[in-house]
Design a protein around this motif. Structure first.
Motif: not given
Length: 317
Positions: A95-102, A105-107, A113-117, A133-137
């Motif tokens: 959603t548009v709201d979901y896309a507002q995560q930095s 925050e997304f990672i 937190t979610g997957l315990g990766v 659109y600033t996230g990268d490797v």
């Protein structure tokens, strides 16, 4: 394969895990290299393999005016991912709201937190995620060091531009289904329910199965193709589950048609009652363009030639 929509609701059996993320439209050969690395890394660590994807496609939400037609939308997309052998699939509602995560925050919310990766698998060209659109490797590597997960970067495989969803879509728009198959690693598939058409094929001795207009998957350019017709409602061991076919895409110009249709003739079969069945059409090779014929006799001659050509192609497929 387990499927869920909220990383925070990840089943205990699937966390901690090894994970990756992406749109995976078409699940093409480039995607499969990344997923193959995911599976190998998960096996080496004795952990489940989980993929995170998004629905709708982010571009459909953020820039609908330039959203691509999806090669393998919805359940077809999920089926292709399941066939890779992953243990879990998170289909996050985008959603548009979901896309507002930095990006951070997304990672953190999704993977830490979610997957315990324990290890995150990404392609070398991973970029442009999160707000702005600033996230990268590089950011993912930094976060991995700070939050205790490894980052495995999969190098570009061969010609990255060739192994891409956009390249596959371009081949399909051109009718080059064989070229699309080289990118996808399999024939391109369209799935739909068989509906009633004008019954012209049956009258001509070539009964065709007409797919509903809301079929799933990019429809290739107008033309006649050799391919496979799979009756998804039948078990795989049924003798009529998968049949060779000649497939027509177009508006039937000989009959002054205006509606673009996909219809398939199962080679040498006039005994099939397919109405209401959910079927898959796999496009193997382009045989000829759609043509307008001056007479029914010319059309019948062409259709007979299409059957011979389709038999020849599929005998070696």
């Amino acid at each position: 394969m387990l499927r869920w929509t909220d990383p925070a609701a990840t089943p205990d059996a699937l966390r901690p895990c090894v994970a990756t993320f992406g749109n995976f439209d078409g699940v093409h050969r480039g995607h499969r290299v990344v997923i193959g690395t995911l599976l190998a890394e998960a096996k080496a660590r004795g952990l489940p393999a989980v993929a995170v994807t998004f629905d709708p496609h982010p571009i459909q939400v953020l820039h609908p005016e330039r959203a691509p037609e999806l090669i393998s939308p919805g359940s077809l997309h999920e089926q292709l991912l399941e066939e890779t052998g992953i243990d879990g699939l998170v289909v996050v509602p985008f959603t548009v709201d979901y896309a507002q995560q930095s990006p951070e925050e997304f990672i953190l919310s999704t993977f830490v937190t979610g997957l315990g990766v324990k290890a995150l698998i990404v392609g070398a060209d991973t970029k442009g995620f999160g707000r702005g659109y600033t996230g990268d490797v590089d950011l993912i590597r930094e976060l991995g060091q700070r939050h205790g997960f490894d980052v495995v970067v999969v190098p570009d495989q061969g010609n990255a531009a060739r192994w891409s969803s956009s390249a596959a879509r371009e081949r399909l728009r051109e009718g080059d289904v064989a070229g699309a198959a080289e990118i996808l690693g399999r024939p391109h598939r369209v799935v739909g329910v068989v509906v009633h058409g004008f019954h012209r094929g049956r009258e001509l001795g070539y009964p065709t199965a007409n797919l509903e207009r809301r079929s799933r998957g990019v429809v290739p350019a107008d033309g006649v193709y050799a391919g496979w017709f799979t009756r998804l409602d039948l078990p795989p061991d049924h003798p009529d589950h998968r049949l060779p076919a000649a497939i027509s895409v177009g508006t039937n110009p000989t009959f002054d048609g205006t509606e673009r249709t996909v219809e398939a003739y199962c080679l040498d079969r006039t005994d099939l009652d397919l109405y209401g069945e959910t079927v898959a059409v796999d496009f193997v090779e382009h045989l000829r363009p759609t043509l307008r014929f001056d007479s029914i006799e010319e059309l019948l001659d062409a259709m007979a030639g299409d059957v011979v050509a389709a038999h020849a192609v599929l005998a070696s497929a």
